[in-house]
Motif scaffolding. Sequence first.
Motif, PDB file in Angstrom:
ATOM      1  N   ILE A  25       0.836  -1.208   0.000  1.00 14.14           N
ATOM      2  CA  ILE A  25       0.000   0.000   0.000  1.00 14.14           C
ATOM      3  C   ILE A  25       0.866   1.252   0.000  1.00 14.14           C
ATOM      4  N   TYR A  26       1.870   1.283   0.867  1.00 14.11           N
ATOM      5  CA  TYR A  26       2.765   2.435   0.937  1.00 14.11           C
ATOM      6  C   TYR A  26       3.427   2.685  -0.420  1.00 14.11           C
ATOM      7  N   ILE A  27       4.002   1.645  -0.985  1.00 14.22           N
ATOM      8  CA  ILE A  27       4.714   1.792  -2.254  1.00 14.22           C
ATOM      9  C   ILE A  27       3.744   2.213  -3.366  1.00 14.22           C
ATOM     10  N   GLY A  28       2.541   1.650  -3.355  1.00 13.59           N
ATOM     11  CA  GLY A  28       1.538   2.025  -4.355  1.00 13.59           C
ATOM     12  C   GLY A  28       1.155   3.490  -4.260  1.00 13.59           C
ATOM     13  N   GLN A  29       1.133   4.038  -3.052  1.00 11.97           N
ATOM     14  CA  GLN A  29       0.783   5.447  -2.856  1.00 11.97           C
ATOM     15  C   GLN A  29       1.938   6.384  -3.179  1.00 11.97           C
ATOM     16  N   GLN A  30       3.156   5.934  -2.964  1.00  6.93           N
ATOM     17  CA  GLN A  30       4.327   6.798  -3.125  1.00  6.93           C
ATOM     18  C   GLN A  30       4.902   6.818  -4.537  1.00  6.93           C
ATOM     19  N   TYR A  31       4.716   5.731  -5.272  1.00  6.60           N
ATOM     20  CA  TYR A  31       5.391   5.591  -6.565  1.00  6.60           C
ATOM     21  C   TYR A  31       4.403   5.224  -7.658  1.00  6.60           C
ATOM     22  N   LYS A  32       4.621   5.796  -8.807  1.00  2.95           N
ATOM     23  CA  LYS A  32       3.775   5.474  -9.958  1.00  2.95           C
ATOM     24  C   LYS A  32       4.182   4.143 -10.584  1.00  2.95           C
ATOM     25  N   GLN A  33       5.444   3.803 -10.411  1.00  2.00           N
ATOM     26  CA  GLN A  33       5.962   2.553 -10.966  1.00  2.00           C
ATOM     27  C   GLN A  33       5.314   1.367 -10.270  1.00  2.00           C
ATOM     28  N   LYS A  34       4.979   0.340 -11.037  1.00  2.00           N
ATOM     29  CA  LYS A  34       4.376  -0.871 -10.480  1.00  2.00           C
ATOM     30  C   LYS A  34       5.446  -1.952 -10.363  1.00  2.00           C
ATOM     31  N   TRP A  35       5.544  -2.533  -9.197  1.00  2.00           N
ATOM     32  CA  TRP A  35       6.477  -3.631  -8.982  1.00  2.00           C
ATOM     33  C   TRP A  35       5.699  -4.889  -8.650  1.00  2.00           C
ATOM     34  N   LYS A  36       6.239  -6.028  -9.052  1.00  2.00           N
ATOM     35  CA  LYS A  36       5.619  -7.318  -8.763  1.00  2.00           C
ATOM     36  C   LYS A  36       6.402  -8.019  -7.654  1.00  2.00           C
ATOM     37  N   ASP A  37       5.751  -8.971  -7.023  1.00  2.00           N
ATOM     38  CA  ASP A  37       6.411  -9.847  -6.050  1.00  2.00           C
ATOM     39  C   ASP A  37       7.083  -9.089  -4.903  1.00  2.00           C
ATOM     40  N   ILE A  38       6.394  -8.125  -4.338  1.00  2.00           N
ATOM     41  CA  ILE A  38       6.952  -7.372  -3.212  1.00  2.00           C
ATOM     42  C   ILE A  38       7.197  -8.306  -2.025  1.00  2.00           C
ATOM     43  N   GLY A  39       6.297  -9.251  -1.807  1.00  2.00           N
ATOM     44  CA  GLY A  39       6.465 -10.198  -0.703  1.00  2.00           C
ATOM     45  C   GLY A  39       7.738 -11.021  -0.839  1.00  2.00           C
ATOM     46  N   THR A  40       8.015 -11.478  -2.046  1.00  2.00           N
ATOM     47  CA  THR A  40       9.240 -12.252  -2.292  1.00  2.00           C
ATOM     48  C   THR A  40      10.465 -11.382  -2.081  1.00  2.00           C
ATOM     49  N   THR A  41      10.384 -10.148  -2.533  1.00  2.00           N
ATOM     50  CA  THR A  41      11.512  -9.230  -2.370  1.00  2.00           C
ATOM     51  C   THR A  41      11.775  -8.955  -0.895  1.00  2.00           C
ATOM     52  N   LEU A  42      10.714  -8.775  -0.106  1.00  2.00           N
ATOM     53  CA  LEU A  42      10.891  -8.588   1.336  1.00  2.00           C
ATOM     54  C   LEU A  42      11.642  -9.776   1.939  1.00  2.00           C
ATOM     55  N   ALA A  43      11.231 -10.968   1.601  1.00  2.81           N
ATOM     56  CA  ALA A  43      11.885 -12.172   2.125  1.00  2.81           C
ATOM     57  C   ALA A  43      13.353 -12.225   1.696  1.00  2.81           C
ATOM     58  N   ASP A  44      13.626 -11.790   0.473  1.00  2.62           N
ATOM     59  CA  ASP A  44      14.995 -11.809  -0.042  1.00  2.62           C
ATOM     60  C   ASP A  44      15.873 -10.726   0.576  1.00  2.62           C
ATOM     61  N   MET A  45      15.268  -9.779   1.285  1.00  2.00           N
ATOM     62  CA  MET A  45      16.026  -8.685   1.907  1.00  2.00           C
ATOM     63  C   MET A  45      16.435  -9.001   3.347  1.00  2.00           C
ATOM     64  N   VAL A  46      16.217 -10.235   3.769  1.00  8.54           N
ATOM     65  CA  VAL A  46      16.643 -10.674   5.108  1.00  8.54           C
ATOM     66  C   VAL A  46      18.053 -11.258   4.984  1.00  8.54           C
ATOM     67  N   PRO A  47      19.022 -10.765   5.776  1.00  8.53           N
ATOM     68  CA  PRO A  47      20.380 -11.309   5.692  1.00  8.53           C
ATOM     69  C   PRO A  47      20.449 -12.755   6.189  1.00  8.53           C
ATOM     70  N   LEU A  48      21.462 -13.445   5.743  1.00  8.32           N
ATOM     71  CA  LEU A  48      21.635 -14.854   6.115  1.00  8.32           C
ATOM     72  C   LEU A  48      21.679 -15.052   7.622  1.00  8.32           C
ATOM     73  N   ASN A  49      22.354 -14.167   8.359  1.00 12.63           N
ATOM     74  CA  ASN A  49      22.470 -14.335   9.805  1.00 12.63           C
ATOM     75  C   ASN A  49      21.142 -14.092  10.537  1.00 12.63           C
ATOM     76  N   TYR A  50      20.126 -13.638   9.816  1.00  9.63           N
ATOM     77  CA  TYR A  50      18.778 -13.502  10.381  1.00  9.63           C
ATOM     78  C   TYR A  50      17.823 -14.513   9.751  1.00  9.63           C
ATOM     79  N   GLY A  51      18.391 -15.542   9.148  1.00  9.56           N
ATOM     80  CA  GLY A  51      17.573 -16.594   8.562  1.00  9.56           C
ATOM     81  C   GLY A  51      17.154 -16.331   7.132  1.00  9.56           C
ATOM     82  N   GLY A  52      17.859 -15.438   6.455  1.00  7.73           N
ATOM     83  CA  GLY A  52      17.538 -15.098   5.067  1.00  7.73           C
ATOM     84  C   GLY A  52      17.835 -16.224   4.096  1.00  7.73           C
ATOM     85  N   ASN A  53      17.338 -16.043   2.904  1.00 10.32           N
ATOM     86  CA  ASN A  53      17.451 -17.027   1.835  1.00 10.32           C
ATOM     87  C   ASN A  53      18.842 -16.982   1.206  1.00 10.32           C
ATOM     88  N   SER A  54      19.537 -18.104   1.189  1.00 10.15           N
ATOM     89  CA  SER A  54      20.889 -18.146   0.627  1.00 10.15           C
ATOM     90  C   SER A  54      20.891 -17.993  -0.891  1.00 10.15           C
TER      91      SER A  54
END
Length: 76
Positions: A25-54
């Motif tokens: 919602i925040y990104i949709g309100q702030q930016y005109k650009q449309k991005w897909k898979d925000i949920g996947t990107t969030l998961a990919d932004m977790v570092p390995l030492n916090y259990g992120g995806n290798s």
Amino acid sequence: MTLYEAILECFIEKQKPMTILEVEIYIGQQYKQKWKDIGTTLADMVPLNYGGNSSSSVPAEYRRLKRLTRGTYTLI
């Protein structure tokens, strides 16, 4: 602006844990650009030492999120 930068900006501005939907919602309100898979990107932004995806291709400088519960993240 990249999706990574937009997501980090969202967390920096809100200064609280957020769900995938809240970030979308925040990104949709702030930016005109449309991005897909925000949920996947969030998961990919977790570092390995916090259990992120290798297999994440997100650069280390953007891996600054921690997963609190399924679908909820916070800035570290």
